[in-house]
Design an enzyme around this catalytic site. Structure first.
Site, PDB file in Angstrom:
ATOM      1  N   ASN A 186       1.099   2.038   6.927  1.00 56.80           N
ATOM      2  CA  ASN A 186       0.768   1.147   5.813  1.00 56.80           C
ATOM      3  C   ASN A 186       0.647   1.898   4.497  1.00 56.80           C
ATOM      4  OD1 ASN A 186       0.275  -1.348   7.429  1.00 56.80           O
ATOM      5  ND2 ASN A 186      -1.254  -0.025   8.360  1.00 56.80           N
ATOM      6  N   GLY A 207      -7.363  -5.391  15.788  1.00 62.76           N
ATOM      7  CA  GLY A 207      -7.890  -6.398  16.705  1.00 62.76           C
ATOM      8  C   GLY A 207      -8.274  -5.737  18.019  1.00 62.76           C
ATOM      9  N   ARG A 225       0.801  -1.217   0.000  1.00 56.83           N
ATOM     10  CA  ARG A 225       0.000   0.000   0.000  1.00 56.83           C
ATOM     11  C   ARG A 225       0.840   1.276   0.000  1.00 56.83           C
ATOM     12  NH1 ARG A 225      -4.276   0.590   4.280  1.00 56.83           N
ATOM     13  NH2 ARG A 225      -3.399  -1.124   5.472  1.00 56.83           N
ATOM     14  N   ALA A 272      31.204  38.560   0.170  1.00 55.45           N
ATOM     15  CA  ALA A 272      30.014  38.137  -0.569  1.00 55.45           C
ATOM     16  C   ALA A 272      30.387  37.566  -1.929  1.00 55.45           C
ATOM     17  CB  ALA A 272      29.083  39.326  -0.758  1.00 55.45           C
TER      18      ALA A 272
HETATM   19  C1  UD1 Z   1      -2.098  -7.257  13.437  1.00 57.09           C
HETATM   20  C2  UD1 Z   1      -2.859  -7.937  14.573  1.00 57.09           C
HETATM   21  C3  UD1 Z   1      -4.001  -7.014  15.038  1.00 57.09           C
HETATM   22  C4  UD1 Z   1      -3.447  -5.672  15.459  1.00 57.09           C
HETATM   23  C5  UD1 Z   1      -2.635  -5.067  14.324  1.00 57.09           C
HETATM   24  C6  UD1 Z   1      -1.941  -3.829  14.805  1.00 57.09           C
HETATM   25  C7  UD1 Z   1      -2.710 -10.307  14.075  1.00 57.09           C
HETATM   26  C8  UD1 Z   1      -3.389 -11.476  13.588  1.00 57.09           C
HETATM   27  N1  UD1 Z   1      -3.405  -9.179  14.092  1.00 57.09           N
HETATM   28  O1  UD1 Z   1      -3.005  -7.154  12.371  1.00 57.09           O
HETATM   29  O2  UD1 Z   1      -4.687  -7.584  16.157  1.00 57.09           O
HETATM   30  O3  UD1 Z   1      -4.510  -4.801  15.833  1.00 57.09           O
HETATM   31  O4  UD1 Z   1      -1.617  -5.988  13.869  1.00 57.09           O
HETATM   32  O5  UD1 Z   1      -1.309  -3.215  13.715  1.00 57.09           O
HETATM   33  O6  UD1 Z   1      -1.562 -10.382  14.472  1.00 57.09           O
HETATM   34  N2  UD1 Z   1       4.163  -9.736   9.383  1.00 57.09           N
HETATM   35  C9  UD1 Z   1       5.143 -10.672   9.126  1.00 57.09           C
HETATM   36  N3  UD1 Z   1       4.789 -11.844   8.547  1.00 57.09           N
HETATM   37  C10 UD1 Z   1       3.486 -12.139   8.231  1.00 57.09           C
HETATM   38  C11 UD1 Z   1       2.503 -11.167   8.492  1.00 57.09           C
HETATM   39  C12 UD1 Z   1       2.869  -9.985   9.082  1.00 57.09           C
HETATM   40  O7  UD1 Z   1       6.316 -10.449   9.396  1.00 57.09           O
HETATM   41  O8  UD1 Z   1       3.250 -13.219   7.714  1.00 57.09           O
HETATM   42  C13 UD1 Z   1       4.559  -8.467   9.999  1.00 57.09           C
HETATM   43  C14 UD1 Z   1       4.252  -7.297   9.092  1.00 57.09           C
HETATM   44  O9  UD1 Z   1       5.379  -6.960   8.304  1.00 57.09           O
HETATM   45  C15 UD1 Z   1       3.931  -6.199  10.110  1.00 57.09           C
HETATM   46  C16 UD1 Z   1       3.348  -6.939  11.282  1.00 57.09           C
HETATM   47  O10 UD1 Z   1       3.764  -8.280  11.156  1.00 57.09           O
HETATM   48  O11 UD1 Z   1       5.101  -5.525  10.540  1.00 57.09           O
HETATM   49  C17 UD1 Z   1       1.821  -6.876  11.340  1.00 57.09           C
HETATM   50  O12 UD1 Z   1       1.297  -7.443  10.182  1.00 57.09           O
HETATM   51  P1  UD1 Z   1      -0.072  -6.964   9.547  1.00 57.09           P
HETATM   52  O13 UD1 Z   1      -0.401  -7.828   8.418  1.00 57.09           O
HETATM   53  O14 UD1 Z   1      -0.018  -5.505   9.299  1.00 57.09           O
HETATM   54  O15 UD1 Z   1      -1.078  -7.258  10.782  1.00 57.09           O
HETATM   55  P2  UD1 Z   1      -2.577  -6.863  10.823  1.00 57.09           P
HETATM   56  O16 UD1 Z   1      -3.354  -7.805  10.000  1.00 57.09           O
HETATM   57  O17 UD1 Z   1      -2.726  -5.436  10.554  1.00 57.09           O
HETATM   58 CA    CA Z   2      -1.065  -3.612   9.795  1.00 60.46          CA
END
Ligand code: UD1
Ligand code: CA
Length: 458
Positions: free
Chosen positions: A229, A142, A16, A365
């Site tokens: 994001n 969450g 994004r 200058a």
């Molecule tokens: C997550 C939380 C949510 C919280 C939110 C806060 C979960 C399931 N949900 O949601 O409760 O409110 O963060 O921002 O955890 N990442 C990895 N590997 C992956 C997926 C993500 O390293 O497979 C990292 C991403 O780079 C990021 C962070 O984890 O830095 C959060 O991932 P993201 O997908 O943004 O989580 P949300 O779905 O937003």
């Molecule tokens: Ca996120």
């Protein structure tokens, strides 16, 4: 804090942001997003650190290695959610103490808040402690589900939460402290959410509670939990950080005449008593000493501004600039890799690159140090107490000795000995009484040219 390992999750795609740069490498006040997170981990004394990265992000890897050479880097491929990310990190994490989970895209966490979270986990003997927050726009986060006694019993993703929970509960910032000894069984219990093809780290709270293990939560200001994001959220993070930095410097005794117009890098060091006028930018690596004044519209990066120095208005100090006590750099002056010794002055319209200006020297200058020949950079040295007349071109490498004088408009290509006067310009010739004659001739010429002018068309 002792016994603290940090896991930084940053394997997400960040699509994004809509550009080619990896999300966590976007700049925020002089540091990458992940750089802020690593600095925070350092500030709380994390004794080991694991970064979970996508395998195709060599620049992110390089940034982590640059800032935290002892970090373990693990690759997550495919990225199957936050729970999976921590599973991948597990072999690189300490088996005892506390594991703190941070996100690479959430750069504004305060060390003190993280310390409170870890302290809460340890004080309560909890398995998991979660950092909650209440952002103005809670969509997508969450939620923290508490029981009647106010204890954390589950984290519920927004898509699975009922209206009541969505309306009343605190949001999950994503930051968690976990008892390392119980992390392995908790992660082992995670089940795949088939609809998203992800393992949710958030599920460990309910798993812990089912084991009869206590979980805890504290709330932080939503600004700390602000994640990036999109470009808009990056700009919001910048606004939050700027408010925080300005407040901290003012608290420390720095005068910001119009704080909302001053842009500060996160590492700016500004002594108490410094005055910063409106519309000033301090980029990374700037130190400003006591009693200095930065006048309006000046742009500084990688510069040391000594005590009592005045800069600007409209000055540009580039990396490697050192202005010693009482030096003066005025309007439309650019400096780069330049040292101005005590009391040296360059007050107007000057470029000083790759040079040293001696104590008390005066640069007139329009003076330019011609430091670049199209291939290499060369140095200029101006001695103590030297006087460089206006509009001089000092063609480097060149040296003007102590106390020497360079005449205005000179093109200096040879060293000037100490105490010498150098004049290197066309000789002036005065013709007595010739001005009226010249005017007469110019008038005649004008009339002749007019006669030749074709009539205006249309
Ligand atoms: C997550 C939380 C949510 C919280 C939110 C806060 C979960 C399931 N949900 O949601 O409760 O409110 O963060 O921002 O955890 N990442 C990895 N590997 C992956 C997926 C993500 O390293 O497979 C990292 C991403 O780079 C990021 C962070 O984890 O830095 C959060 O991932 P993201 O997908 O943004 O989580 P949300 O779905 O937003
Ligand atoms: Ca996120």
């Amino acid at each position: 804090m002792t016994g603290l390992s940090v896991a930084v999750l940053a394997a997400g795609k960040g699509t994004r942001m809509r550009n080619a740069r990896p999300k966590v490498l976007h700049d925020l006040a002089g540091f990458s997003l992940i750089g802020h997170v690593l600095r925070t981990a350092d500030a709380i004394g994390a004794d080991s650190l694991v970064a979970v990265l996508a395998p195709d992000a060599p620049e992110v890897e390089a940034e982590v290695r640059r800032l935290r050479p002892d970090a373990a880097i693990v690759h997550q491929e495919p990225a199957l959610g936050t729970g999976h990310a921590l599973q991948v990190a597990l072999p690189a994490l300490r088996a005892e103490g506390t594991v703190l989970v941070l996100y690479g895209d959430t750069p504004l966490m305060m060390p003190a808040t993280l310390e409170s979270l870890v302290a809460r986990l340890r004080d309560e003997g909890a398995a998991v402690a979660v950092l909650g927050m209440r952002p103005p726009d809670p969509a997508g986060y969450g939620r923290l589900r508490l029981d009647g006694a106010g204890r954390l019993v589950a984290l519920v993703e927004a898509r699975d939460a009922d209206a009541d929970l969505l309306a009343t509960a605190a949001c999950n910032s994503g930051v968690m402290a976990i008892d390392a000894a119980r992390l392995r069984p908790l992660l082992g219990g995670l089940a795949l959410h088939a609809e998203k093809n992800e393992y949710y780290l958030t599920d460990i709270v309910a798993l812990a509670v089912a084991q009869g293990w206590r979980c805890a939560a504290i709330e932080a200001s939503w600004e700390e939990g602000h994640g990036v994001n999109s470009q808009a959220q990056l700009a919001e993070a910048m606004a939050i950080l700027q408010v925080r930095l300005r407040a901290a410097h003012m608290e420390n005794g720095v005068t910001l005449v119009a704080p909302e117009t001053v842009h500060l890098a996160a590492d700016a060091e500004i002594a108490p008593g410094v005055v910063i006028e409106p519309n000033v930018v301090l980029g990374p690596g700037v130190r400003v000493g006591e009693g200095a004044r930065i006048h309006a519209f000046s742009h500084l990066e990688g510069a040391f501004v000594g005590p009592g120095v005045a800069v600007g208005p409209f000055a540009r100090l580039r990396p490697g600039t050192v202005l010693e006590q009482g030096a003066r750099v005025g309007n439309f002056v650019e400096t780069k890799a330049a040292t101005l010794k005590t009391g040296a002055k360059a007050n107007h319209l000057t470029y000083l690159g790759d040079c040293e200006v001696g104590a008390g020297a005066n640069v007139g200058a329009g003076t330019i140090t011609c430091n670049y020949d199209g291939f290499s950079k060369h140095r200029t040295r101006i001695g103590d107490g030297a006087f460089i007349g206006s509009n001089a071109a000092l063609v480097a490498p060149v040296e003007v000795g102590d106390g020497a004088v360079v005449g205005a408009g000179s093109v200096v290509v040879q060293d000037v000995p100490a105490g010498a006067v150098a004049i290197a310009r066309g000789q002036q010739r005065n013709r007595e009484g010739a001005a009226p004659l010249l005017r007469e001739r110019l008038k005649v010429l004008r009339e002749r040219l007019k006669g030749r002018t074709p009539p205006a068309s249309g």
